[in-house]
Design an enzyme around this catalytic site. Structure first.
Site, short mmCIF file in Angstrom:
data_model
loop_
_atom_site.label_atom_id
_atom_site.label_comp_id
_atom_site.label_asym_id
_atom_site.label_seq_id
_atom_site.Cartn_x
_atom_site.Cartn_y
_atom_site.Cartn_z
N GLU A 116 0.80 -1.22 0.00
CA GLU A 116 0.00 0.00 0.00
C GLU A 116 0.85 1.28 0.00
O GLU A 116 0.61 2.18 -0.82
CB GLU A 116 -0.96 -0.03 1.19
CG GLU A 116 -2.10 -1.02 0.94
CD GLU A 116 -2.76 -1.54 2.20
OE1 GLU A 116 -2.47 -1.01 3.29
OE2 GLU A 116 -3.54 -2.50 2.10
N ASP A 149 1.31 5.47 6.55
CA ASP A 149 0.00 4.95 6.20
C ASP A 149 -0.70 4.38 7.43
O ASP A 149 -0.40 3.28 7.86
CB ASP A 149 0.18 3.86 5.12
CG ASP A 149 -1.14 3.21 4.70
OD1 ASP A 149 -2.20 3.59 5.24
OD2 ASP A 149 -1.12 2.35 3.81
#
Lengths: 625, 212
Positions: free
Chosen positions: A184, A206
């Site tokens: 990600e 994140d």
């Protein structure tokens, strides 16, 4: 005669592929269109994101996404959320999580986790497959002409092999061809690095719903090299909700007693109230935290100030910064050497998080792109590259965890260290430890710990056929190869004889190929059943209308029918009524009954048409019949 | 310099022809990390040039650009890319590069030559004593301070060992030269230092956790 040149290449459409962010709380698809990645939003819809929630009604029938989310408080037992936390895990891995989940989870075959949905076991892979299907469906609605069955799917950087494989299996179950699983934060950096020809080191912070990831990348000439990744698989927005929920639940305990707190609906309602309060606190300095459930005798209305919340949040944020420190150490960088900081994940909307990240790196983080969309946008970019659409960018990813073998005494010999750029290979020599030993068993491990028992075992295999010789004389070369997909192959070879053995590593808590095939077959069978059921229901309705019409018109024309014809019609009507009221959902049988009724009533219909025509001529309305 | 079997251009690396973009098979032969990255075989390297070579060549061989190609091409890309990545890791790290050069020049492996330089051995005995006392030390004590000082000493010692290695390997000695044994001994010292530094780090971590 002249030739007309046809530039065929320019007319060929670029093959399209999806980038899918399969998130803990929300999932989203994007694709490459007109030179940039775009999120696929249905017209008038909710931004295209699908809540990663599936609701199973008692007695069957699944709803996915926003509609399922609405069922969470009404039917917490049948509403499955945060399933990503269970992907590729064993029961022992998730004990902590289970305490706050209102649905029952158990261990099935091969140590595979399953959620018991009203007596029907479902694996996390199957539930994720449903979410992926919904995401793909929305994408297809948005771009009806495109074939969108290939995708790059993102996972947290900290996902181990088993969790990645589980994600692949979920996609396979959903009928999606997985081009690549990417991390990600890496995807996010692709989305950010696109517009400007940036050079330098980027940190991607994140903080999602369930996991935290930090990645440090370097960008040079459009090549993105991941320098290091770190994270915490048990740290996300849910934990902030939990902290606030505990605050309100403590007061609930005073009202209705400690024991009553275990009630799943109460827990769920507390988490929902907490999340609402948390989101408001990102905008306002103070917000209400209300939990009112009259049927449970719960009435708590209190206010939470941002200071109060930030005190609860501080230890959680501190854990994320510890991971940042480790990632920087692995990349051999000081915080000040990072030139850009990118925020990803809805939880980075919290002002406390933004401030902490800014303080830590000493610079203002980027927030230009929607933190909920940036991962899907990056995944779409990588999908475009893999589909052969662009050579402008290149992503050089790393293995997130070290890979090695168990050695004598339960120690670990690391063969590929974490953060190695993939694809990569490494070979290590081993030897026998007993005289005349003819075989060696290998236990393949993944993880950073020093002892085999603390690492995750990815599989075992043995090399046989070593000629008898004194201990320590055999020369066994073990080669590890991690391909661009991050999949590991291990080969062992004895140098003097050439005896060879190899294994493609299949993770433990993953689905076997047979299981995936069985599930695919089941879903096809189910699809057939579903289709037949809806067809049968349609036929029954049709039969009902025909019977009603026949019975209504029969008195007006029965005198003109042959006794034989009349009997035929009556028999057909009786058969039709019986079939309609029966439990049979066999479309073939119902079709036959319907056709028979149609045939028997043919003379009647002809006569009626005739009569209708005459009566219409005599000034009566068609609708009178 | 060898030539491309397809277009006969001079090859920078045996992995791919930069002129006609053909991926080349290196099946059955050892490709040295210097060859793979197309840099001169010697001790001194320019880290920037090395990184540039890796990125430039990866642009031609990375499997991402062959995802839709025939399986054979995909496999070549996979192998070439892995070879480049391994070559880069070998060359950019000083001890690994030295280890590779010693082996390539027919010098002893670490199991054939286990000695460390004489002068270094005396220091090792001293350091081991400090380490022994540091085990179980808590923050703020003298033992703790001795441990921190040891860390700094090891770092500068490592620099010195690497300088000695650089001196022995510049220019590269002849195959089988005595100097290679010296380099191996220095490398053994570096390995001792790295292990000790790792232990210090975990001791410090333990102590700070215990103190908290």
């Amino acid at each position: 005669m002249g030739y007309i040149e046809l530039n065929v290449l320019n007319n060929v459409d670029q093959p399209m592929a999806l980038g899918i962010d399969l998130g803990t709380t929300n999932s989203l698809a994007a694709t490459w269109k007109d030179g940039r990645p775009v999120v696929l939003k249905p017209e008038g819809g909710h931004g295209g994101s699908v809540p990663s929630v599936v609701h199973f009604a008692e007695g069957g029938g699944a709803t996915i996404g926003r509609k399922a989310l609405n069922k969470a408080t009404i039917d917490p037992r049948g509403t499955i959320f945060s399933i990503k936390r269970f992907m590729g895990r064993g029961l022992a891995d998730v004990q902590e999580e289970l305490k706050s989940f209102p649905f029952p989870v158990s261990e099935g075959e091969h140590g595979l986790l399953q959620v018991d949905v009203y007596g029907n076991p479902m694996t996390p892979q199957e539930i994720s497959a449903l979410i992926l299907t919904r995401v793909q469906q929305i994408a297809c609605q948005t771009l009806p002409d495109a074939e969108l069955n290939r995708a790059v799917i993102t996972v947290p950087a900290y996902f181990d092999d088993t969790q990645r494989q589980a994600t692949r299996d979920a996609a396979r179950l959903a009928g999606i061809d997985v081009m690549r699983i990417i991390n990600e934060p890496t995807a996010a950096s692709l989305a950010y690095g696109l517009d400007q020809a940036k050079e330098g080191k980027i940190a991607v912070y994140d903080l999602g719903g369930g996991t935290f990831d930090i990645s440090i990348l370097s960008i040079e000439d459009g090549v993105f090299t991941v320098l290091s990744t770190n994270g915490d698989t048990h740290l996300g927005g849910d934990d902030f909700d939990r902290a606030l929920a505990n605050l309100v639940l403590a007061e609930v305990a005073d009202q209705i007693g400690e024991e009553a707190l275990a009630e799943p609906a109460l827990q769920r309602a507390a988490l929902i109230a907490a999340e609402k309060c948390k989101v408001e606190l990102s905008i306002h300095p103070e917000a209400g935290l209300h939990l009112v459930l009259p049927e449970n005798g719960v009435h708590v209305r209190r206010n939470v100030t941002r200071d109060e919340f930030e005190a609860l949040a501080a230890p959680l944020i501190q854990r994320s910064l510890d991971a940042c420190r480790n990632a920087l150490a692995d990349a051999e960088l000081e915080p000040s050497e990072v030139s850009e900081v990118v925020l990803v994940g809805g939880s980075t909307r919290m002002p406390a998080v933004r401030t902490a990240v800014e303080m830590f790196f000493g610079r203002l983080p980027h927030t230009e792109l929607n933190p909920d969309e940036v991962v899907a946008l990056g995944a779409a970019t990588q999908a475009h590259i893999l589909a052969g659409g662009s050579r402008d960018l290149l992503l050089m990813d790393v293995t997130p965890l070290s890979l090695g073998l168990e050695t004598v005494g339960g120690a670990v010999s690391k063969i590929i260290t974490r953060n190695s750029t993939i694809p990569c290979s490494a070979t290590e020599g081993f030897t026998t430890y007993a005289d005349n030993q003819t075989g060696i068993d290998f236990n393949i491990l993944q993880g950073e710990r020093e002892l085999a028992k603390d690492c995750r075992s990815l599989g075992q295999f043995s090399l046989k056929g070593i000629p008898p010789m004194p201990a320590g004389m055999a020369r066994v070369a073990v080669r590890f190869h991690v391909d661009a997909d991050g999949l590991l192959t291990v080969t062992a070879r004895e140098e003097s004889t050439g005896a060879k053995s190899s294994i493609e590593v299949k993770p433990k808590h993953g689905l076997t190929d047979q299981q995936v095939e069985q599930m695919l077959e089941d879903s096809l069978t189910n699809a057939k059943e579903d289709f037949e059921a809806s067809r049968a229901a349609g036929l029954k309705t049709e039969i009902g209308i025909m019977v009603h019409a026949t019975e209504k018109s029969l008195p007006t024309v029965e005198d003109h029918l042959d006794p034989e014809q009349l009997l035929d019609v009556r028999e057909a009507v009786d058969a039709a009524k019986a079939a309609r009221e029966s439990d049979s959902m066999d479309p073939k049988l119902l079709q036959k009954v319907r056709d028979e009724l149609e045939r028997a009533t043919m003379p009647l219909a002809a006569m009626l048409m005739d009569g209708v025509a005459k009566k219409a001529l005599s000034g009566r309305e068609l609708s009178d019949f | 310099m060898s030539l491309c079997p397809v277009c006969e251009a001079t090859l920078t690396t045996p992995l791919v022809c930069l002129n006609c973009k053909t991926l080349l098979s290196t099946e059955g032969r050892e490709v040295s990390p210097f060859e793979a990255l197309g840099v001169e075989r010697r001790w001194e390297i320019d880290p920037k040039q090395l990184k540039r070579a890796l990125l430039d060549l990866s642009r031609h061989v990375h499997p991402d650009y062959f995802a839709t190609a025939e399986p054979e091409q995909r496999e070549l890309a996979e192998q070439a890319s892995a070879t480049l990545n391994e070559a880069f890791e070998t060359l950019r790290d000083d001890p690994r590069r030295a280890d590779w050069l010693v082996r390539a020049l027919g010098g002893p492996s670490d199991s054939e030559e286990r000695q460390m330089p004489q002068a270094f051995l005396m220091q090792v005995l001293e350091w081991n004593e400090v380490l022994e006392e540091a085990r179980g030390a808590t923050a703020g004590t003298d033992e703790w301070q001795a441990m921190i000082d040891l860390g700094a000493e090891l770092s500068s010692e490592r620099e010195e060992r690497l300088e000695a290695i650089a001196a022995q390997l510049t220019p590269l000695p002849a195959a089988g030269a005595e100097a290679l044994i010296e380099v191996r001994r220095e490398l053994n010292a570096v390995r001792y230092i790295d292990r000790t530094r790792a232990e210090l780090k975990s001791l410090r971590l333990e102590a700070s956790l215990g103190g908290a």
